[in-house]
Write an enzyme that holds these catalytic residues in place. Structure first.
Site, PDB file in Angstrom:
ATOM      1  N   ASP A  16       6.808  -7.055 -18.591  1.00  0.00           N
ATOM      2  CA  ASP A  16       7.239  -8.930 -18.629  1.00  0.00           C
ATOM      3  C   ASP A  16       8.493  -8.713 -17.581  1.00  0.00           C
ATOM      4  O   ASP A  16       9.729  -8.321 -18.402  1.00  0.00           O
ATOM      5  CB  ASP A  16       7.255  -9.562 -19.324  1.00  0.00           C
ATOM      6  CG  ASP A  16       7.404 -11.134 -18.606  1.00  0.00           C
ATOM      7  OD1 ASP A  16       6.993 -11.165 -17.426  1.00  0.00           O
ATOM      8  OD2 ASP A  16       7.272 -11.957 -19.328  1.00  0.00           O
ATOM      9  N   ASP A 112       6.125 -11.536 -11.571  1.00  0.00           N
ATOM     10  CA  ASP A 112       6.949 -10.506 -12.671  1.00  0.00           C
ATOM     11  C   ASP A 112       6.603  -9.951 -13.863  1.00  0.00           C
ATOM     12  O   ASP A 112       7.164  -9.925 -14.466  1.00  0.00           O
ATOM     13  CB  ASP A 112       8.041 -11.341 -13.129  1.00  0.00           C
ATOM     14  CG  ASP A 112       7.776 -12.773 -13.578  1.00  0.00           C
ATOM     15  OD1 ASP A 112       6.013 -13.009 -13.333  1.00  0.00           O
ATOM     16  OD2 ASP A 112       8.289 -13.539 -14.208  1.00  0.00           O
ATOM     17  N   GLU A 113       5.350  -9.694 -13.835  1.00  0.00           N
ATOM     18  CA  GLU A 113       4.116  -9.394 -15.023  1.00  0.00           C
ATOM     19  C   GLU A 113       3.332  -9.059 -15.139  1.00  0.00           C
ATOM     20  O   GLU A 113       2.193  -8.375 -13.469  1.00  0.00           O
ATOM     21  CB  GLU A 113       4.097 -10.419 -15.691  1.00  0.00           C
ATOM     22  CG  GLU A 113       3.035 -11.786 -15.183  1.00  0.00           C
ATOM     23  CD  GLU A 113       2.410 -12.219 -16.562  1.00  0.00           C
ATOM     24  OE1 GLU A 113       2.277 -11.976 -17.970  1.00  0.00           O
ATOM     25  OE2 GLU A 113       2.406 -13.297 -16.175  1.00  0.00           O
TER      26      GLU A 113
END
Length: 406
Positions: A16, A112-113
């Protein structure tokens, strides 16, 4: 007698990126580092919300989804910057490329993860913690931002571990230790437990994941139905879902919240066209076609409706998607006098590349050629670099809306 083979414990890594949008802005403008920063717009210029906040801004109580005006009141010294969606998209591509170098079993959870199935990868890197350290270093060297990593035996436990590792850390839960790791944590730490669910669990005397894990199934079922059984399993770190690559997405969607509630047909149709082009572009990128088009409308009173149309064919055509979405929007507006707060377009029942609707006089081939030309230009210069027809009415507001695949 021969003994059955021992199954290797599954190991999942959740990666993350920390304060992603803010971190990208800090790469482009290092003067923002170490300061309270909020991405999303400028207070006083239309109705907007915080998209992301730096850790320095969070100390003042600023968080994603908060109105910009409220964030400014909490921290008058906060630096507010508009979103630069092309930058975030490029950074996300670089991020996923780094992860793909470490494992082919990759499932993005957003820009973003992502989860990686890293079962058995210890032999390549000495340890999974060592592998995670290499990933974090690559992300820092190549993108310039920090990442937090969780490693556990399930997707849910790995995500909770990465949350615990923030900012810029790594937490590895030993095999079989998921329940013990989760037990002391507050229930709000578990993904999917929102404010309403947390209050409902608090009313039952449940404050920690360990207390949730010990609750009788009947008690949870009586309050939450089938969702209660899943809550209990997740509180123990049990999650049997597999890591799935993005090509297995079941739906694609994009939506936009307006600065001010509106019934301006020109604005609504321009936005609908833009959303249709967004979802169509992602279909083509995945090599997929959709046979269901749906829209989502949030009215001024925050009530939400969805309307959908099942096609007799699969399509990835901007024109077809927009045409169906426009008909659905027209019917929705005819059924309500309220202005629109949010508008979304979604595509479902995805399949491979067959089944495009035939059009007369080579129409399908011509539209396909136009769509792919747009894709090439936008891939090189950013999605907002070129506008078409109705989207010209958006002017400078034409930027990629919030999007999701599921």
């Amino acid at each position: 007698m021969a003994q059955p083979p021992v199954e290797t414990p599954r190991r999942i890594m959740h990666v993350d990126l920390d304060a992603f949008f803010v971190s990208v802005e800090q790469v482009f403008d290092p003067s923002l580092r170490g300061k309270p920063v909020a991405v999303g717009g400028v207070p006083g210029k239309g109705r907007g919300v915080v998209t992301a906040a730096s850790y320095e801004a969070r100390r003042y109580g600023i968080h994603a989804g908060m109105p910009l005006s409220q964030a400014h009141r909490l921290c008058p010294n906060c630096l507010f910057v508009p979103g630069h969606w092309e930058r975030y998209g490029e950074a996300s591509k670089m991020f996923m490329a780094v992860l793909a170098d470490f494992s082919p079993f990759l499932e993005p959870g957003g820009l973003d993860e992502a989860w990686l199935d890293v079962t058995g990868f210890e032999s390549l890197h000495g340890s999974l913690a060592g592998m995670g350290t290499k990933i974090r270093q690559r992300i820092r060297d190549e993108i310039g931002i920090a990442a937090s990593i969780g490693i556990a035996g399930s997707k849910i436990a790995a995500k909770v571990a990465s949350k615990t590792a923030k900012p810029d850390g790594l937490v590895e839960v030993p095999p079989g230790g998921e329940a013990a790791f989760m037990a002391p944590l507050p229930i709000g730490r578990m993904p999917g437990v929102g404010e309403k669910t947390e209050k409902a669990l608090n009313a039952l005397g449940i404050r920690t994941l360990g207390e949730l894990a010990k609750m009788p199934p009947d008690c949870l079922a009586g309050r939450f139905g089938a969702y209660g059984a899943m809550l209990k399993l997740h509180a123990q770190g049990i999650d049997r879902s597999r890591v799935q690559p993005p090509a297995e997405a079941r739906s694609i969607s994009a939506e936009r919240t307006f600065d001010a509630d509106s019934r301006d047909r020109q604005l609504l149709e321009a936005t609908l066209r833009y959303l249709s082009e967004q979802t169509g572009a992602r279909l083509r990128r995945y090599g997929q076609k959709a046979s269901v088009v749906h829209i989502r409308v949030r009215w001024a009173d925050f009530s939400v409706i969805t309307r959908q149309r099942t096609l007799g064919f699969g399509t990835d055509s901007n024109e077809v998607i927009f045409g169906e979405a426009l008909n659905l929007l027209g019917a929705a507006l005819a059924g309500s006098r309220q202005p629109v707060r949010l508008l979304g377009v979604g595509l479902a029942k995805l399949s491979g590349g067959e089944g495009q609707m035939p059009l007369d006089d080579g129409g399908a081939a011509r539209l396909s050629s136009i769509d792919r030309a747009l894709d090439r230009i936008r891939k090189k210069y950013g999605f907002g670099a070129i506008q078409t027809g109705r989207t010209l009415a958006l002017g400078r507001r034409a930027e990629p809306p919030a999007a999701g695949d599921s």
